[in-house]
Design a protein around this motif. Structure first.
Motif, mmCIF file in Angstrom:
data_model
loop_
_atom_site.group_PDB
_atom_site.id
_atom_site.type_symbol
_atom_site.label_atom_id
_atom_site.label_comp_id
_atom_site.label_asym_id
_atom_site.label_seq_id
_atom_site.Cartn_x
_atom_site.Cartn_y
_atom_site.Cartn_z
ATOM 1 N N ALA A 167 57.434 44.702 33.730
ATOM 2 C CA ALA A 167 56.606 43.497 33.654
ATOM 3 C C ALA A 167 55.260 43.725 34.325
ATOM 4 C CB ALA A 167 57.333 42.329 34.298
ATOM 5 N N ALA A 168 55.262 44.441 35.463
ATOM 6 C CA ALA A 168 54.002 44.728 36.159
ATOM 7 C C ALA A 168 53.102 45.616 35.314
ATOM 8 C CB ALA A 168 54.293 45.386 37.508
ATOM 9 N N LEU A 169 53.688 46.635 34.684
ATOM 10 C CA LEU A 169 52.909 47.526 33.821
ATOM 11 C C LEU A 169 52.311 46.751 32.650
ATOM 12 C CD1 LEU A 169 55.297 50.619 33.789
ATOM 13 C CD2 LEU A 169 52.950 50.606 34.651
ATOM 14 N N ALA A 170 53.101 45.851 32.085
ATOM 15 C CA ALA A 170 52.635 45.078 30.934
ATOM 16 C C ALA A 170 51.514 44.120 31.320
ATOM 17 C CB ALA A 170 53.805 44.308 30.328
ATOM 18 N N ALA A 190 45.655 55.201 34.779
ATOM 19 C CA ALA A 190 46.624 56.195 35.252
ATOM 20 C C ALA A 190 46.925 55.993 36.736
ATOM 21 C CB ALA A 190 46.090 57.605 35.012
ATOM 22 N N GLU A 191 45.891 55.726 37.533
ATOM 23 C CA GLU A 191 46.105 55.472 38.958
ATOM 24 C C GLU A 191 46.950 54.224 39.162
ATOM 25 O OE1 GLU A 191 42.349 55.237 40.910
ATOM 26 O OE2 GLU A 191 41.885 57.367 40.668
ATOM 27 N N ALA A 192 46.711 53.197 38.356
ATOM 28 C CA ALA A 192 47.484 51.964 38.468
ATOM 29 C C ALA A 192 48.950 52.215 38.128
ATOM 30 C CB ALA A 192 46.904 50.893 37.545
ATOM 31 N N ARG A 193 49.183 52.959 37.069
ATOM 32 C CA ARG A 193 50.567 53.262 36.690
ATOM 33 C C ARG A 193 51.258 54.114 37.749
ATOM 34 N NH1 ARG A 193 52.229 52.224 31.567
ATOM 35 N NH2 ARG A 193 50.689 51.230 30.204
ATOM 36 N N ASP A 194 50.539 55.075 38.302
ATOM 37 C CA ASP A 194 51.109 55.917 39.358
ATOM 38 C C ASP A 194 51.461 55.082 40.587
ATOM 39 O OD1 ASP A 194 50.885 58.156 37.791
ATOM 40 O OD2 ASP A 194 49.067 58.917 38.784
ATOM 41 N N VAL A 214 55.857 43.640 43.948
ATOM 42 C CA VAL A 214 54.441 43.967 44.082
ATOM 43 C C VAL A 214 53.584 42.772 43.709
ATOM 44 C CG1 VAL A 214 54.877 46.392 43.533
ATOM 45 C CG2 VAL A 214 54.093 44.833 41.738
ATOM 46 N N VAL A 215 52.356 42.814 44.197
ATOM 47 C CA VAL A 215 51.361 41.809 43.847
ATOM 48 C C VAL A 215 50.193 42.522 43.181
ATOM 49 C CG1 VAL A 215 49.725 40.102 44.740
ATOM 50 C CG2 VAL A 215 52.013 40.269 45.742
ATOM 51 N N LEU A 216 49.842 42.095 41.973
ATOM 52 C CA LEU A 216 48.640 42.566 41.288
ATOM 53 C C LEU A 216 47.517 41.587 41.596
ATOM 54 C CD1 LEU A 216 50.027 43.429 37.727
ATOM 55 C CD2 LEU A 216 49.906 44.909 39.740
ATOM 56 N N GLU A 217 46.343 42.125 41.907
ATOM 57 C CA GLU A 217 45.232 41.249 42.282
ATOM 58 C C GLU A 217 43.949 41.632 41.567
ATOM 59 O OE1 GLU A 217 44.233 40.931 46.349
ATOM 60 O OE2 GLU A 217 46.019 39.810 46.903
ATOM 61 N N GLU A 218 43.174 40.625 41.283
ATOM 62 C CA GLU A 218 41.795 40.804 40.832
ATOM 63 C C GLU A 218 41.023 41.568 41.904
ATOM 64 O OE1 GLU A 218 37.948 37.736 40.674
ATOM 65 O OE2 GLU A 218 39.929 37.078 41.344
ATOM 66 N N PHE A 219 40.209 42.510 41.494
ATOM 67 C CA PHE A 219 39.348 43.245 42.424
ATOM 68 C C PHE A 219 38.140 42.373 42.765
ATOM 69 C CE2 PHE A 219 35.730 46.112 43.181
ATOM 70 C CZ PHE A 219 36.225 46.830 44.262
ATOM 71 N N MET A 220 37.912 42.156 44.064
ATOM 72 C CA MET A 220 36.801 41.314 44.499
ATOM 73 C C MET A 220 35.637 42.176 44.972
ATOM 74 S SD MET A 220 38.614 38.134 46.536
ATOM 75 C CE MET A 220 39.539 39.125 47.720
ATOM 76 N N LEU A 221 34.437 41.741 44.622
ATOM 77 C CA LEU A 221 33.218 42.421 45.070
ATOM 78 C C LEU A 221 32.647 41.709 46.281
ATOM 79 C CD1 LEU A 221 31.413 43.152 41.677
ATOM 80 C CD2 LEU A 221 32.392 44.843 43.244
ATOM 81 N N ALA A 237 42.528 36.137 42.107
ATOM 82 C CA ALA A 237 43.581 35.855 41.125
ATOM 83 C C ALA A 237 44.676 36.908 41.277
ATOM 84 C CB ALA A 237 43.003 35.883 39.710
ATOM 85 N N TYR A 238 45.933 36.517 41.022
ATOM 86 C CA TYR A 238 47.040 37.428 41.311
ATOM 87 C C TYR A 238 48.245 37.153 40.408
ATOM 88 C CZ TYR A 238 49.734 33.660 43.494
ATOM 89 O OH TYR A 238 50.445 32.520 43.704
ATOM 90 N N ALA A 239 49.182 38.080 40.476
ATOM 91 C CA ALA A 239 50.492 37.896 39.837
ATOM 92 C C ALA A 239 51.532 38.633 40.676
ATOM 93 C CB ALA A 239 50.494 38.434 38.410
ATOM 94 N N ARG A 240 52.729 38.070 40.787
ATOM 95 C CA ARG A 240 53.830 38.697 41.528
ATOM 96 C C ARG A 240 54.827 39.263 40.530
ATOM 97 N NH1 ARG A 240 55.997 34.578 46.113
ATOM 98 N NH2 ARG A 240 57.131 36.472 46.698
ATOM 99 N N HIS A 241 55.318 40.463 40.809
ATOM 100 C CA HIS A 241 56.297 41.087 39.916
ATOM 101 C C HIS A 241 57.368 41.815 40.720
ATOM 102 C CE1 HIS A 241 54.221 40.279 36.153
ATOM 103 N NE2 HIS A 241 53.093 40.686 36.705
ATOM 104 N N GLY A 242 58.611 41.596 40.338
ATOM 105 C CA GLY A 242 59.731 42.322 40.920
ATOM 106 C C GLY A 242 60.312 43.323 39.948
ATOM 107 N N ASP A 243 59.600 43.517 38.831
ATOM 108 C CA ASP A 243 60.080 44.409 37.774
ATOM 109 C C ASP A 243 58.931 45.318 37.332
ATOM 110 O OD1 ASP A 243 62.081 44.999 35.433
ATOM 111 O OD2 ASP A 243 60.180 44.520 34.450
ATOM 112 N N LYS A 244 59.184 46.608 37.308
ATOM 113 C CA LYS A 244 58.116 47.564 36.995
ATOM 114 C C LYS A 244 57.574 47.367 35.584
ATOM 115 C CE LYS A 244 59.103 51.902 36.185
ATOM 116 N NZ LYS A 244 59.500 53.310 36.386
#
Length: 409
Positions: free
Chosen positions: A114-117, A146-150, A167-174, A105-112
């Motif tokens: 929105a990505a943080l939120a 904190a690592e994500a925000r950095d 940026v692309v935010l993604e679900e962490f897969m195991l 699962a993912y989301a695309r963001h061109g705005d910091k």
């Protein structure tokens, strides 16, 4: 790749741009600016070049293949539009949605902001990727908020250049990662082996991501049944969708996979053979590479010989310059052993006053081959230990998963 192409009966003269001292053993080096398409075309026409193989991702995304094809020069490598499969992670994720290809699962963001939120929706750990080309380093697995925000601050702040403008935010897969390769001319698709690489800089898979510190092939964890699923559920739908949408893909598709409890899922695509995966694939490939790639360039893959691979395992260890993946220490002297029972491929090397020196982050790929991963690993490290490279380093555990499986651990 130059080493394998040079073995082809079809290849009377091989040119490489820019090349390095190792490639110079197999090819004539040419000082060409690959961003100057007209200069590349003029060179190919003057030399009667019958096939251009584009190795790295940047010239593919820049459309060098399109320019050469327009000049009726056969090319192995996708068009600029098709190379978006590597050039834009968001493009690939959107294609997965349209083609129903299993992925995170993912989301695309061109705005910091929105990505943080949006971070909370993904939980922790979360995978944060620069959308564009970042030399294999634009992926952060953030374990804490904190690592994500950095990571987002760094990407939107220009830490990865224009690659991080989106940026692309993604679900962490195991699961366990593996790489699967396929060749296509936009119509036919054939498998081209498997591999596993080691992205983290340190032993035990710790430290920052790199372009790859070593790899081995095949990856037995990708069983024949799983490979069939990858072809049917991931690779073939990708090729069919690209063609249906007017962007046929021609070249190699390198699928980075996560083998989850639910089955194989796509992490991302590369539009090239990859480094260090290419070294282990070519060490095992037993066919005529130039003939195969020319068939793809000319749309004749269906009539080409099916790729054949040795049953052996090939394992490559990257020797990098101190400081990598940050700022590498260049200029360090290197002395290679005579008669090593491994193939030493050059990457970031140069000659200075007759002395071989480091000229990049990843400097050498020391590749052993054996009946088992354990044997291939032993040959590779025996050669590593015989190399005199005081300002270099390597991981000491490349192939550890497969070696442990062979021991029954």
């Amino acid at each position: 790749m130059a080493w394998k192409l040079a073995q082809s009966p079809l290849c009377d003269t091989l040119y490489a741009a820019p090349g390095n001292p190792g490639i110079a053993q197999d090819a004539e080096l040419v000082a060409l600016d690959v961003t100057d398409h007209e200069a590349v075309i003029a060179f190919c026409q003057s030399k009667g070049v019958g096939l251009v193989v584009i190795g790295p991702e940047a010239p593919l995304v820049d459309g060098l293949g399109d320019s050469l094809r327009a000049a009726t020069i056969p090319v192995f490598g996708p068009s600029a539009k098709a190379a978006q499969l590597e050039g834009s992670k968001g493009f690939t994720k959107d294609l997965c949605t349209r083609a129903h290809i299993p992925t995170a699962a993912y989301a695309r963001h061109g705005d910091k902001a929105a990505a943080l939120a949006d971070l909370a929706r993904f939980g922790l750990p979360v995978v944060i990727k620069a959308d564009g080309l970042a030399a294999g380093k634009g992926v952060i697995i953030a374990e804490t908020e904190a690592e994500a925000r950095d990571a987002l601050e760094d990407m939107f702040g220009g830490g990865f250049g224009t690659a991080g403008a989106e940026v692309v935010l993604e679900e962490f897969m195991l699961g366990e990662e593996a790489s699967f390769f396929a060749l296509t001319d936009g119509k036919s698709v054939v498998p081209f082996g498997s591999a596993q690489d080691h992205k983290r800089v340190g032993d035990g898979d710790v430290g920052p991501n790199t372009g790859g510190m070593g790899a081995y092939s095949p990856a037995p964890v990708l069983t024949p049944a799983l490979e069939a699923r990858v072809m049917a559920e991931i690779v073939e739908p990708t090729v069919a969708t690209m063609a249906a949408e007017g962007n046929p893909y021609s070249g190699v598709l390198y699928a980075g996979l996560m083998l989850t409890a639910q089955g194989p899922r796509l992490i991302e695509y590369n539009a090239r053979f990859g480094d260090p995966e290419c070294q282990v694939l070519m060490s095992r490939f037993e066919g005529d590479l130039a003939a195969l790639l020319l068939a793809i360039a000319e749309g004749r893959l269906a009539d080409a010989e099916v790729p054949r691979f040795s049953a052996d395992t090939a394992l490559t260890v990257v020797m990098a310059a101190k400081g990598y993946p940050g700022t590498p220490e260049k200029g360090g002297a290197i002395t290679l052993p005579a008669g090593a029972d491994a193939k030493i491929f050059h990457a970031g090397t140069a000659l200075k006053d007759g002395q071989l020196v480091a000229n990049g982050g990843r400097v050498l790929n020391v590749t052993g081959r054996g009946a088992t991963a354990t044997e291939a690993q032993a040959k590779a490290y025996a050669a590593v230990d015989a190399i005199d490279f005081p300002s270099g380093f390597s991981r000491r555990d490349i192939g550890w998963r497969e070696v442990e499986r062979e021991k029954g651990v």
